[in-house]
Design a protein around this motif. Structure first.
Motif, PDB file in Angstrom:
ATOM      1  N   VAL A 107       0.833  -1.205   0.000  1.00  0.00           N
ATOM      2  CA  VAL A 107       0.000   0.000   0.000  1.00  0.00           C
ATOM      3  C   VAL A 107       0.873   1.262   0.000  1.00  0.00           C
ATOM      4  N   GLY A 108       1.945   1.263   0.788  1.00  0.00           N
ATOM      5  CA  GLY A 108       2.836   2.430   0.825  1.00  0.00           C
ATOM      6  C   GLY A 108       3.464   2.733  -0.517  1.00  0.00           C
ATOM      7  N   PRO A 109       4.171   1.755  -1.156  1.00  0.00           N
ATOM      8  CA  PRO A 109       4.709   2.022  -2.499  1.00  0.00           C
ATOM      9  C   PRO A 109       3.632   2.382  -3.514  1.00  0.00           C
ATOM     10  N   ALA A 110       2.439   1.756  -3.411  1.00  0.00           N
ATOM     11  CA  ALA A 110       1.372   2.071  -4.361  1.00  0.00           C
ATOM     12  C   ALA A 110       0.915   3.518  -4.204  1.00  0.00           C
ATOM     13  N   ALA A 111       0.854   4.013  -2.967  1.00  0.00           N
ATOM     14  CA  ALA A 111       0.457   5.405  -2.747  1.00  0.00           C
ATOM     15  C   ALA A 111       1.452   6.362  -3.401  1.00  0.00           C
ATOM     16  N   LEU A 112       2.758   6.092  -3.260  1.00  0.00           N
ATOM     17  CA  LEU A 112       3.775   6.942  -3.894  1.00  0.00           C
ATOM     18  C   LEU A 112       3.668   6.877  -5.414  1.00  0.00           C
ATOM     19  N   ALA A 113       3.420   5.662  -5.968  1.00  0.00           N
ATOM     20  CA  ALA A 113       3.290   5.533  -7.423  1.00  0.00           C
ATOM     21  C   ALA A 113       2.064   6.295  -7.928  1.00  0.00           C
ATOM     22  N   ILE A 114       0.978   6.302  -7.159  1.00  0.00           N
ATOM     23  CA  ILE A 114      -0.232   7.022  -7.568  1.00  0.00           C
ATOM     24  C   ILE A 114       0.020   8.529  -7.568  1.00  0.00           C
ATOM     25  N   VAL A 115       0.698   9.025  -6.536  1.00  0.00           N
ATOM     26  CA  VAL A 115       1.024  10.454  -6.505  1.00  0.00           C
ATOM     27  C   VAL A 115       1.887  10.830  -7.704  1.00  0.00           C
ATOM     28  N   ALA A 167     -10.886   7.190   0.101  1.00  0.00           N
ATOM     29  CA  ALA A 167     -10.421   8.475   0.621  1.00  0.00           C
ATOM     30  C   ALA A 167      -8.911   8.615   0.461  1.00  0.00           C
ATOM     31  N   ILE A 168      -8.168   7.530   0.762  1.00  0.00           N
ATOM     32  CA  ILE A 168      -6.704   7.573   0.620  1.00  0.00           C
ATOM     33  C   ILE A 168      -6.324   7.810  -0.838  1.00  0.00           C
ATOM     34  N   TYR A 169      -7.029   7.138  -1.753  1.00  0.00           N
ATOM     35  CA  TYR A 169      -6.709   7.325  -3.172  1.00  0.00           C
ATOM     36  C   TYR A 169      -7.004   8.757  -3.602  1.00  0.00           C
ATOM     37  N   ALA A 170      -8.112   9.326  -3.146  1.00  0.00           N
ATOM     38  CA  ALA A 170      -8.449  10.704  -3.501  1.00  0.00           C
ATOM     39  C   ALA A 170      -7.385  11.667  -2.992  1.00  0.00           C
ATOM     40  N   ILE A 171      -6.890  11.419  -1.778  1.00  0.00           N
ATOM     41  CA  ILE A 171      -5.837  12.286  -1.230  1.00  0.00           C
ATOM     42  C   ILE A 171      -4.563  12.181  -2.073  1.00  0.00           C
ATOM     43  N   CYS A 172      -4.183  10.944  -2.423  1.00  0.00           N
ATOM     44  CA  CYS A 172      -2.966  10.754  -3.225  1.00  0.00           C
ATOM     45  C   CYS A 172      -3.094  11.410  -4.599  1.00  0.00           C
ATOM     46  N   ALA A 173      -4.271  11.213  -5.265  1.00  0.00           N
ATOM     47  CA  ALA A 173      -4.456  11.793  -6.596  1.00  0.00           C
ATOM     48  C   ALA A 173      -4.474  13.318  -6.531  1.00  0.00           C
ATOM     49  N   THR A 174      -5.140  13.866  -5.509  1.00  0.00           N
ATOM     50  CA  THR A 174      -5.179  15.334  -5.369  1.00  0.00           C
ATOM     51  C   THR A 174      -3.787  15.893  -5.120  1.00  0.00           C
ATOM     52  N   THR A 175      -3.020  15.199  -4.282  1.00  0.00           N
ATOM     53  CA  THR A 175      -1.637  15.639  -4.029  1.00  0.00           C
ATOM     54  C   THR A 175      -0.823  15.637  -5.313  1.00  0.00           C
ATOM     55  N   GLY A 176      -0.978  14.579  -6.112  1.00  0.00           N
ATOM     56  CA  GLY A 176      -0.250  14.519  -7.379  1.00  0.00           C
ATOM     57  C   GLY A 176      -0.646  15.622  -8.338  1.00  0.00           C
ATOM     58  N   PHE A 177      -1.963  15.909  -8.426  1.00  0.00           N
ATOM     59  CA  PHE A 177      -2.420  17.005  -9.293  1.00  0.00           C
ATOM     60  C   PHE A 177      -1.846  18.338  -8.823  1.00  0.00           C
ATOM     61  N   TYR A 178      -1.811  18.543  -7.518  1.00  0.00           N
ATOM     62  CA  TYR A 178      -1.260  19.796  -6.996  1.00  0.00           C
ATOM     63  C   TYR A 178       0.226  19.922  -7.326  1.00  0.00           C
TER      64      TYR A 178
END
Length: 441
Positions: A107-115, A167-178
């Motif tokens: 989950v941790g590496p996946a979150a970084l890859a999504i961002v 919710a976690i995915y939305a946070i990661c995607a929003t962070t990446g867009f920012y």
């Protein structure tokens, strides 16, 4: 047949390449991904081992140990896949999200890859990976977790875990867009600053080139006038052997005075050039650029030409209180000089251009029509200042200076810069006529 090109839609636009990361920037990202994964593994482990281990059989204990080992192994694979996230962001995000269906460590590496993928700001890959992420979370909660021996089961908690995953995915995607938007903004501002610097350098270079051209034109107008006088009188001394001593002294005096004037004006022009090049002369030293001559200094210019032996008549009846028809040289007695010109409403730039045009016309007449009478006409006609200089065509003096080819060209430029026009040619009486029309403003 011509092909019509249409702009690519946003999802097909070529993404801006991510900036190269420094070593520490990469290290702390890996540490955050690994730390988040280990934190989730510890939480999951405490849930599995929350009950009394003695209540588990050997097979159940072995199954739990094998599951944890597989979880860590797949998590390490997910961490290794992160090295491709900048070259293949969508593929890396999809693989790591899929591994999270079996490994909570992933989950941790996946979150970084999504961002990292979301920094490209392309909606279709983000939505596709989002479905894979939610599907993996629901698979783990509803399929894989119930098959683990000793795991506590709660349907409400499982669905809550699915909502938390969204919710976690939305946070990661929003962070990446920012982050992507901020990178593009910084890049745009940097490019604008670089373009502004280049444009400023070009403007400064154009200003320097314009100033050099102006100074070169001033040098031509000023020096050609005096040097033509030098050439004329030097030619007289060369070919006239019957001059008395006093006439020889007078001619030599004129040569000397015009040479000194030429050197003085040359020093003034070059002094301005040095001061504007930053050599410490100019505004900082209190040396100001001398004022450029205008039509108010026309009597001095005519007197200088007459002292050189030219026959000059001036008709300024439209601007002066009376007409000046003075002719000097050749032993002719001078007549009364012209009164002051009425230049009310005439700008300094136009007056200066008119002065330089008359000065260059007199210089050309001295070079190409030696001894010919020259007539200067100045008149205000409607909203224009009309300047006409005419002289009979004659063979050029053998002592005339070589042509530079820049006199009439410079006059055309002066007239156009002042908002007027200039024409020259020969009339029906075989007189060379130079006419300038300048706006009276």
């Amino acid at each position: 047949m011509t092909a019509r090109l249409s702009p690519a839609p946003p999802d097909r636009a070529v993404p801006m390449p991510a900036p190269r990361l420094r070593p520490w920037s990469s290290i702390w990202r890996y540490l955050v991904a690994v730390g988040l994964g280990l934190l989730i593994v510890l939480g999951n482990l405490s849930d599995l081992l929350g009950q009394d281990p003695t209540d588990l059989s050997d097979n159940e204990s072995a199954a739990i140990g094998g599951f944890l080992l597989l979880d860590l192994l797949l998590g390490v694979i997910a961490v290794c896949l992160l090295s491709m996230r900048r070259r293949l962001p969508v593929l890396t995000a999809m693989l790591t999200a899929s591994l999270s269906a079996v490994s909570v460590f992933a989950v941790g590496p996946a979150a970084l890859a999504i961002v990292s993928m979301s920094t490209r700001r392309r909606w279709k890959p983000v939505v596709a990976v989002g479905f894979a992420w939610v599907a993996a979370a629901m698979f783990y909660e509803l399929v894989l977790r119930p098959s683990i021996p000793g795991a506590t089961l709660d349907a409400g908690l499982s669905w809550a875990s699915g909502g938390l995953a969204i919710a976690i995915y939305a946070i990661c995607a929003t962070t990446g867009f920012y982050i992507g938007a901020r990178r593009e903004l910084v890049t745009s501002l940097r490019e604008r600053a670089e373009n502004a610097e280049r444009e400023q350098a070009l403007r400064e270079e154009a200003a320097r080139e314009s100033e050099r051209t102006r100074i070169a034109r001033e040098m031509h107008d000023v020096l050609a006038h005096h040097i033509s006088l030098l050439s004329l009188h030097a030619g007289v001394l060369t070919f006239r052997t019957d001059l008395t001593r006093q006439e020889t002294v007078d001619a030599a005096t004129i040569i000397q005075s015009n040479a000194q004037l030429a050197l003085t004006e040359l020093r003034q022009i070059l002094g301005v050039l040095r001061s504007r090049d930053g050599d410490g002369v100019g505004a900082g030293s209190g040396i100001a650029e001398p004022p450029q001559p205008t039509l108010a200094e026309l009597p001095a210019l005519l007197a200088d030409s007459r002292e050189g032996g030219m026959l000059v008549s001036v008709d300024a009846s439209g601007l002066a209180h009376r007409t000046d028809v003075v002719a000097g040289g050749g032993g002719a007695a001078p007549r009364p000089t012209a009164g002051p010109l009425d230049l009310d409403g005439l700008s300094e730039s136009v007056s200066r251009a008119a002065y330089r045009i008359i000065q260059e016309a007199l210089t050309n007449a001295r070079k190409h029509a030696v001894g010919a009478p020259v007539t200067v006409e100045i008149e205000k006609r409607g909203g224009e200042l009309l300047v006409a200089v005419r002289n009979p065509r004659r063979a050029a003096s053998v002592a005339s200076t070589a042509e530079s080819g820049m006199g009439l060209t410079g006059l055309h430029e002066r007239a156009e810069l002042a908002g007027g026009s200039l024409a020259h040619g020969t009339d029906v009486d075989d007189h060379f006529v130079l006419t300038a029309r300048l706006p009276w403003q």
